[in-house]
Enzyme design. Structure first.
Site, PDB file in Angstrom:
ATOM      1  CE  LYS A 175      -4.428  -1.285   0.123  1.00  0.00           C
ATOM      2  NZ  LYS A 175      -5.476  -0.733  -0.764  1.00  0.00           N
ATOM      3  CB  SER A 209      -1.111  -8.156  -1.338  1.00  0.00           C
ATOM      4  OG  SER A 209      -2.090  -8.832  -0.567  1.00  0.00           O
TER       5      SER A 209
END
Length: 424
Positions: free
Chosen positions: A68, A319
C-alpha cells in the site's frame, strides 16, 4: 503461450484512465521510498499447482508490511502545497492506513485514518507509530469510508482513497514493472481483489507487455463481488461481507477500478476461508514467510485447480503480512485442519494427573506433535469419575493422526469421548 485469450475476450486496446507511462512515472516518484521486493520461486508450490515454476512476489516484506505504501506515497507526493497544509484523511482496513501514515511522515503531512472495528490491533498500533491519528468507526470498511468522507468535507482535508484513484492505481502498478523484470517468462499472475486498485495497476502494466499474460483476480467467497460485476458489465455491490481476509473485505469496486478491471482482468477465482488458512500455513511452513489472510488468498487460488497452470510460469502476489501473532497461530491451526494434518479430541482420564504423562509419552513415541493438552470444563456427557481433557494434535496426515489416537485409546485409564475432526 498456454492460456491464450478467446477471440471474444473483452480486452482490447487499453483505454483505461491509467497508462503504462503513469506507472513508470510513479516508479520514478517512489523509487527512494519503497523496496524492490523479492520474487522467491518455490518448487513445492510448482509441484502442488502443476505449474513449471511458481514465484512469490513478497510484498509482505515491503515497508509497512504491504504494497500500500506504493500507491499512497505516489498520490500524496503529488498534492499541492495547499493540500499538504490542510492534511489528508483516509479510510482503511489496515494496510492503506499504514501506507498513508508513513507517506505523511515522510512528506510532513498531517494524516488521519479511519478504520473499521475488525482491523487487527497490530495494524492500528503500527499506523499510530507512524504518527497518524487513528479513528475506529464502523463494523465494516464501508461504514469507515462513509465517515471519512464526511470528516473530509467538514475539515477540508484531502481524502486519499485506498483504491479508486488513478495515482493510487499507478503506484500499485509498479509491482507489475518489477514482475516483468524479475520473471521475464511470466505466463499467469494471481492478484487479490478488494477494491481493485492492486490488480488494476499490475494488470495495466502486463496488458501493455509485448506478449499475452493472464491476470487472474482472487477474492474470498464471503466478499466475492468482482466476477459478478465483470460478467454483468456493471458494478454489483454486496449487502455485507463475511471473510477472515479483512484486507480484501470490500463490498464492491468503484468506477475507476471497475473500468480498468474490465480491460485488464482475464478471470476471477473465489476461495473459501479454510483454503486461505491452508495457504497461510503452507507459506509459513514451506516458504518461511508470514502472510495475512488477504496476502495468502492468491496462493490458495493457484493451488485450487480452478485455473489450469500446467507447464506455466506463474507469479503469486503475496500482498501483505500484517497479522497479529495470535491470529496467525489460529489461522495455521485451521490450515492444518484443512490439510488434514491436525486433529482435536476430548479424552477422559481415570487417573489425573498421572495419566497425562502416559498421553504425552504415547504421542511422542508415535511421532506426533502435541499442540494442546488441557483440562476441560466438565459437561453432562462426561463421566463423573473421569477427568475431561482437550487434546490438540499435529501429524503428517490422516493415517498418522488416526494411528496416534488409536494408540491413546488403548492406554489403560484413557478413553476418547469425542473427535472434532474425522477423515474420510
Amino acid at each position: 503461450m498456454s492460456g491464450e485469450r478467446e477471440a471474444d475476450d473483452r480486452r482490447g486496446p487499453n483505454e483505461s484512465s491509467v497508462s503504462l507511462a503513469d506507472v513508470e512515472a510513479a516508479r520514478e516518484r517512489i523509487a527512494d521510498v519503497v523496496h524492490r521486493t523479492p520474487l522467491d520461486t518455490s518448487r513445492t508450490f510448482a509441484e502442488l499447482s502443476g505449474a513449471a515454476s511458481v514465484g512469490l512476489k513478497l510484498e509482505n516484506v515491503q515497508r509497512t508490511g504491504s504494497f500500500k505504501i506504493r500507491g499512497a506515497y505516489n498520490k500524496m507526493a503529488q498534492l499541492s502545497p495547499a493540500e499538504r497544509d490542510a492534511g489528508v484523511i483516509a479510510s482503511s482496513a489496515g494496510n492503506h492506513a499504514q501506507g498513508v501514515a508513513l507517506a505523511g511522515d515522510l512528506l510532513d503531512v498531517e494524516t488521519t485514518v479511519v478504520v473499521p472495528a475488525v482491523t487487527p490491533a497490530a495494524k492500528i498500533e503500527a499506523t499510530r507509530g507512524y504518527g497518524a491519528e487513528v479513528v475506529v468507526e464502523g463494523d465494516i470498511y464501508e461504514r469507515s469510508y462513509e465517515y471519512a468522507l464526511e470528516r473530509a468535507a467538514e475539515t477540508g482535508a484531502t481524502f486519499v482513497h485506498p483504491f479508486d484513484d488513478e495515482a493510487i492505481v499507478a503506484g500499485q502498478g509498479t509491482i507489475g514493472l518489477e514482475l516483468l523484470e524479475q520473471y521475464p517468462d511470466l505466463d499467469t499472475v494471481f492478484v487479490a481483489i478488494g477494491g481493485g486498485g492492486l490488480i488494476g495497476g499490475i494488470g495495466t502494466v502486463l496488458d501493455a507487455a509485448e506478449r499475452d499474460i493472464r491476470v487472474i483476480g482472487v477474492q474470498p467467497t464471503g466478499a466475492s463481488h468482482a466476477k459478478p460485476s465483470l460478467e454483468a458489465g456493471e458494478i454489483r455491490e454486496l449487502a455485507d461481507v463475511d471473510t477472515v481476509a479483512e484486507g480484501i473485505a470490500d463490498t464492491r469496486m468503484l468506477e475507476t477500478t471497475f473500468e480498468i478491471a474490465r480491460e485488464v482482468v482475464d478471470d476471477v477465482v473465489s476461495v473459501n476461508d479454510r483454503e486461505i488458512a491452508a495457504a497461510v500455513t503452507l507459506l509459513a511452513e514451506r516458504a518461511k514467510t508470514i502472510a495475512e489472510s488477504a496476502g495468502a488468498a492468491p496462493l490458495a487460488a493457484a493451488l485450487s485447480d480452478e485455473i489450469d497452470l500446467e507447464g506455466e510460469t506463474v507469479a503469486v502476489v503475496i500482498s501483505g503480512g500484517n497479522v497479529n501473532l495470535t491470529e496467525h497461530a489460529e489461522l495455521t491451526r485451521t490450515g492444518l485442519h484443512e490439510l488434514e494434518r491436525y486433529a482435536e479430541a476430548r479424552l477422559a482420564l481415570a487417573d489425573w494427573p498421572a495419566a497425562v504423562g502416559d498421553v504425552v509419552e504415547t504421542v511422542t513415541d508415535r511421532g506426533g506433535e502435541l499442540d494442546v493438552l488441557e483440562r476441560a470444563r466438565r459437561t453432562a456427557v462426561d463421566h463423573p469419575n473421569r477427568t475431561p481433557v482437550i487434546l490438540g494434535l499435529e501429524g503428517s496426515g490422516p493415517a498418522h493422526l488416526d494411528g496416534v489416537l488409536e494408540a491413546l485409546s488403548e492406554l489403560e485409564g484413557v478413553s476418547i469421548v469425542e473427535r472434532s475432526l474425522e477423515f474420510e
